[in-house]
Design a protein around this motif. Sequence first.
Motif, PDB file in Angstrom:
ATOM      1  N   TYR A  75       0.828  -1.206   0.000  1.00  9.10           N
ATOM      2  CA  TYR A  75       0.000   0.000   0.000  1.00  9.10           C
ATOM      3  C   TYR A  75       0.864   1.260   0.000  1.00  9.10           C
ATOM      4  O   TYR A  75       0.594   2.226  -0.725  1.00  9.10           O
ATOM      5  CB  TYR A  75      -0.917   0.015   1.218  1.00  9.10           C
ATOM      6  CG  TYR A  75      -2.249  -0.667   1.019  1.00  9.10           C
ATOM      7  CD1 TYR A  75      -3.048  -0.382  -0.090  1.00  9.10           C
ATOM      8  CD2 TYR A  75      -2.722  -1.582   1.960  1.00  9.10           C
ATOM      9  CE1 TYR A  75      -4.270  -1.007  -0.257  1.00  9.10           C
ATOM     10  CE2 TYR A  75      -3.946  -2.209   1.792  1.00  9.10           C
ATOM     11  CZ  TYR A  75      -4.724  -1.916   0.684  1.00  9.10           C
ATOM     12  OH  TYR A  75      -5.934  -2.525   0.517  1.00  9.10           O
ATOM     13  N   ASN A  76       1.904   1.258   0.829  1.00  9.92           N
ATOM     14  CA  ASN A  76       2.787   2.425   0.907  1.00  9.92           C
ATOM     15  C   ASN A  76       3.513   2.679  -0.408  1.00  9.92           C
ATOM     16  O   ASN A  76       3.701   3.829  -0.822  1.00  9.92           O
ATOM     17  CB  ASN A  76       3.809   2.242   2.037  1.00  9.92           C
ATOM     18  CG  ASN A  76       3.201   2.393   3.411  1.00  9.92           C
ATOM     19  OD1 ASN A  76       2.117   2.962   3.558  1.00  9.92           O
ATOM     20  ND2 ASN A  76       3.878   1.888   4.434  1.00  9.92           N
ATOM     21  N   GLU A  77       3.940   1.596  -1.064  1.00 12.65           N
ATOM     22  CA  GLU A  77       4.640   1.747  -2.333  1.00 12.65           C
ATOM     23  C   GLU A  77       3.719   2.333  -3.410  1.00 12.65           C
ATOM     24  O   GLU A  77       4.118   3.209  -4.180  1.00 12.65           O
ATOM     25  CB  GLU A  77       5.178   0.393  -2.804  1.00 12.65           C
ATOM     26  CG  GLU A  77       6.331  -0.139  -1.990  1.00 12.65           C
ATOM     27  CD  GLU A  77       7.590   0.706  -2.160  1.00 12.65           C
ATOM     28  OE1 GLU A  77       8.374   0.436  -3.087  1.00 12.65           O
ATOM     29  OE2 GLU A  77       7.781   1.648  -1.367  1.00 12.65           O
ATOM     30  N   SER A  78       2.469   1.854  -3.467  1.00 19.48           N
ATOM     31  CA  SER A  78       1.541   2.388  -4.460  1.00 19.48           C
ATOM     32  C   SER A  78       1.219   3.848  -4.163  1.00 19.48           C
ATOM     33  O   SER A  78       1.083   4.663  -5.079  1.00 19.48           O
ATOM     34  CB  SER A  78       0.259   1.550  -4.517  1.00 19.48           C
ATOM     35  OG  SER A  78      -0.439   1.577  -3.291  1.00 19.48           O
ATOM     36  N   ALA A  79       1.119   4.203  -2.883  1.00 18.93           N
ATOM     37  CA  ALA A  79       0.862   5.599  -2.513  1.00 18.93           C
ATOM     38  C   ALA A  79       2.048   6.485  -2.874  1.00 18.93           C
ATOM     39  O   ALA A  79       1.879   7.594  -3.406  1.00 18.93           O
ATOM     40  CB  ALA A  79       0.566   5.690  -1.016  1.00 18.93           C
ATOM     41  N   ARG A  80       3.250   5.999  -2.600  1.00 18.37           N
ATOM     42  CA  ARG A  80       4.454   6.777  -2.913  1.00 18.37           C
ATOM     43  C   ARG A  80       4.570   7.019  -4.412  1.00 18.37           C
ATOM     44  O   ARG A  80       4.888   8.125  -4.863  1.00 18.37           O
ATOM     45  CB  ARG A  80       5.691   6.025  -2.393  1.00 18.37           C
ATOM     46  CG  ARG A  80       6.993   6.794  -2.498  1.00 18.37           C
ATOM     47  CD  ARG A  80       8.041   6.159  -1.613  1.00 18.37           C
ATOM     48  NE  ARG A  80       8.404   4.822  -2.058  1.00 18.37           N
ATOM     49  CZ  ARG A  80       9.469   4.537  -2.820  1.00 18.37           C
ATOM     50  NH1 ARG A  80      10.257   5.513  -3.236  1.00 18.37           N
ATOM     51  NH2 ARG A  80       9.741   3.297  -3.156  1.00 18.37           N
ATOM     52  N   ALA A  81       4.281   5.992  -5.196  1.00 18.13           N
ATOM     53  CA  ALA A  81       4.337   6.131  -6.647  1.00 18.13           C
ATOM     54  C   ALA A  81       3.277   7.111  -7.150  1.00 18.13           C
ATOM     55  O   ALA A  81       3.525   7.893  -8.072  1.00 18.13           O
ATOM     56  CB  ALA A  81       4.151   4.770  -7.306  1.00 18.13           C
ATOM     57  N   SER A  82       2.091   7.073  -6.552  1.00 14.01           N
ATOM     58  CA  SER A  82       1.021   7.990  -6.953  1.00 14.01           C
ATOM     59  C   SER A  82       1.433   9.435  -6.729  1.00 14.01           C
ATOM     60  O   SER A  82       1.225  10.305  -7.590  1.00 14.01           O
ATOM     61  CB  SER A  82      -0.255   7.695  -6.158  1.00 14.01           C
ATOM     62  OG  SER A  82      -0.736   6.402  -6.424  1.00 14.01           O
ATOM     63  N   HIS A  83       2.011   9.705  -5.561  1.00 13.99           N
ATOM     64  CA  HIS A  83       2.429  11.076  -5.268  1.00 13.99           C
ATOM     65  C   HIS A  83       3.552  11.526  -6.205  1.00 13.99           C
ATOM     66  O   HIS A  83       3.586  12.685  -6.629  1.00 13.99           O
ATOM     67  CB  HIS A  83       2.883  11.186  -3.812  1.00 13.99           C
ATOM     68  CG  HIS A  83       1.760  11.108  -2.831  1.00 13.99           C
ATOM     69  ND1 HIS A  83       0.668  11.948  -2.875  1.00 13.99           N
ATOM     70  CD2 HIS A  83       1.540  10.281  -1.785  1.00 13.99           C
ATOM     71  CE1 HIS A  83      -0.160  11.658  -1.893  1.00 13.99           C
ATOM     72  NE2 HIS A  83       0.329  10.634  -1.232  1.00 13.99           N
ATOM     73  N   ALA A  84       4.465  10.622  -6.538  1.00 13.71           N
ATOM     74  CA  ALA A  84       5.556  10.976  -7.449  1.00 13.71           C
ATOM     75  C   ALA A  84       5.008  11.336  -8.822  1.00 13.71           C
ATOM     76  O   ALA A  84       5.440  12.320  -9.442  1.00 13.71           O
ATOM     77  CB  ALA A  84       6.541   9.807  -7.555  1.00 13.71           C
ATOM     78  N   GLU A  85       4.048  10.561  -9.317  1.00 11.22           N
ATOM     79  CA  GLU A  85       3.400  10.874 -10.596  1.00 11.22           C
ATOM     80  C   GLU A  85       2.720  12.228 -10.547  1.00 11.22           C
ATOM     81  O   GLU A  85       2.861  13.054 -11.458  1.00 11.22           O
ATOM     82  CB  GLU A  85       2.348   9.815 -10.922  1.00 11.22           C
ATOM     83  CG  GLU A  85       2.863   8.610 -11.633  1.00 11.22           C
ATOM     84  CD  GLU A  85       1.732   7.754 -12.175  1.00 11.22           C
ATOM     85  OE1 GLU A  85       0.555   8.135 -12.013  1.00 11.22           O
ATOM     86  OE2 GLU A  85       2.016   6.702 -12.762  1.00 11.22           O
ATOM     87  N   ALA A  86       1.942  12.430  -9.486  1.00 11.27           N
ATOM     88  CA  ALA A  86       1.185  13.672  -9.373  1.00 11.27           C
ATOM     89  C   ALA A  86       2.111  14.879  -9.329  1.00 11.27           C
ATOM     90  O   ALA A  86       1.858  15.900  -9.986  1.00 11.27           O
ATOM     91  CB  ALA A  86       0.297  13.627  -8.126  1.00 11.27           C
ATOM     92  N   ARG A  87       3.192  14.784  -8.563  1.00  7.75           N
ATOM     93  CA  ARG A  87       4.128  15.911  -8.460  1.00  7.75           C
ATOM     94  C   ARG A  87       4.796  16.197  -9.808  1.00  7.75           C
ATOM     95  O   ARG A  87       5.009  17.357 -10.175  1.00  7.75           O
ATOM     96  CB  ARG A  87       5.189  15.624  -7.396  1.00  7.75           C
ATOM     97  CG  ARG A  87       4.666  15.465  -5.985  1.00  7.75           C
ATOM     98  CD  ARG A  87       3.983  16.735  -5.487  1.00  7.75           C
ATOM     99  NE  ARG A  87       3.642  16.617  -4.076  1.00  7.75           N
ATOM    100  CZ  ARG A  87       2.511  16.096  -3.625  1.00  7.75           C
ATOM    101  NH1 ARG A  87       1.609  15.616  -4.483  1.00  7.75           N
ATOM    102  NH2 ARG A  87       2.265  16.054  -2.325  1.00  7.75           N
ATOM    103  N   LEU A  88       5.145  15.141 -10.525  1.00  3.00           N
ATOM    104  CA  LEU A  88       5.768  15.347 -11.830  1.00  3.00           C
ATOM    105  C   LEU A  88       4.816  16.079 -12.775  1.00  3.00           C
ATOM    106  O   LEU A  88       5.194  17.059 -13.415  1.00  3.00           O
ATOM    107  CB  LEU A  88       6.173  14.009 -12.445  1.00  3.00           C
ATOM    108  CG  LEU A  88       6.677  14.099 -13.893  1.00  3.00           C
ATOM    109  CD1 LEU A  88       7.994  14.841 -13.964  1.00  3.00           C
ATOM    110  CD2 LEU A  88       6.807  12.729 -14.529  1.00  3.00           C
ATOM    111  N   LEU A  89       3.575  15.615 -12.852  1.00  3.48           N
ATOM    112  CA  LEU A  89       2.614  16.227 -13.766  1.00  3.48           C
ATOM    113  C   LEU A  89       2.298  17.671 -13.367  1.00  3.48           C
ATOM    114  O   LEU A  89       2.131  18.534 -14.225  1.00  3.48           O
ATOM    115  CB  LEU A  89       1.344  15.389 -13.820  1.00  3.48           C
ATOM    116  CG  LEU A  89       1.493  14.042 -14.539  1.00  3.48           C
ATOM    117  CD1 LEU A  89       0.271  13.166 -14.296  1.00  3.48           C
ATOM    118  CD2 LEU A  89       1.701  14.260 -16.037  1.00  3.48           C
ATOM    119  N   GLU A  90       2.236  17.928 -12.066  1.00  3.75           N
ATOM    120  CA  GLU A  90       1.986  19.301 -11.633  1.00  3.75           C
ATOM    121  C   GLU A  90       3.173  20.195 -11.974  1.00  3.75           C
ATOM    122  O   GLU A  90       2.988  21.378 -12.294  1.00  3.75           O
ATOM    123  CB  GLU A  90       1.681  19.341 -10.138  1.00  3.75           C
ATOM    124  CG  GLU A  90       0.312  18.757  -9.807  1.00  3.75           C
ATOM    125  CD  GLU A  90      -0.349  19.394  -8.606  1.00  3.75           C
ATOM    126  OE1 GLU A  90       0.379  19.802  -7.675  1.00  3.75           O
ATOM    127  OE2 GLU A  90      -1.594  19.491  -8.610  1.00  3.75           O
TER     128      GLU A  90
END
Length: 214
Positions: A75-90
């Motif tokens: 769960y933590n890994e999927s959350a960390r990856a989600s935030h990394a994607e979101a930050r990149l796109l922003e």
Amino acid sequence: MLEKDYTEQAKQAALKHGADLVGVAKVEDLPEHSERIERMLPEARSVLVIASGHSLASLRSGANELAQFDTIHAYNESARASHAEARLLESRGFLSAGVPAFIPIDMDEPGKGMRGEICWRRAGVRAGLGSYGESGALVTKEYGQAVRLAGVVTTADLSPDAPLKEDVCDHCMRCVEACPVNALSGKGKINKKLCGDRIFRFGFRYFQKVMQGL
């Protein structure tokens, strides 16, 4: 920079930060969730689906504490990856938000804690990560059902992945046979009451009954 370059960059960011599989679906291809996605992020155009795999050794060890520890990690890994994607796109000028597997949770009837805002299993199938199993779960080629899902909603107009043409599940029915409360009956049919009564017997529902009895 071309649209496809943003798509690949987002996927690579997720893979670098804990994701094992990443797929993209258009919001318009998830009509069941369009209203909720609109509430979370107006003008969202794309959804990235992230899958982080389990350690099969932990799941098969027979030690419940190891399986729980590995589940938290996935769960933590999927959350960390989600935030990394979101930050990149922003950083590229697109509003983006990471959304975990299990929250926001619909606590009203009939879901009452059994359904999140986005069905990541459905999104994963439409984003080409796998197909439905007899349990209704997402089955991937690489990890079977042993994944935890999360994702990102974004205003970026990313290139979608095509759903798989083949059925990944081998329909062995072992998932149905293994269910401890017989909540599964195959072909994705789930008796959520049986499942929920077991999962939430000392959770939200139990607390709600206690409070109502006061």
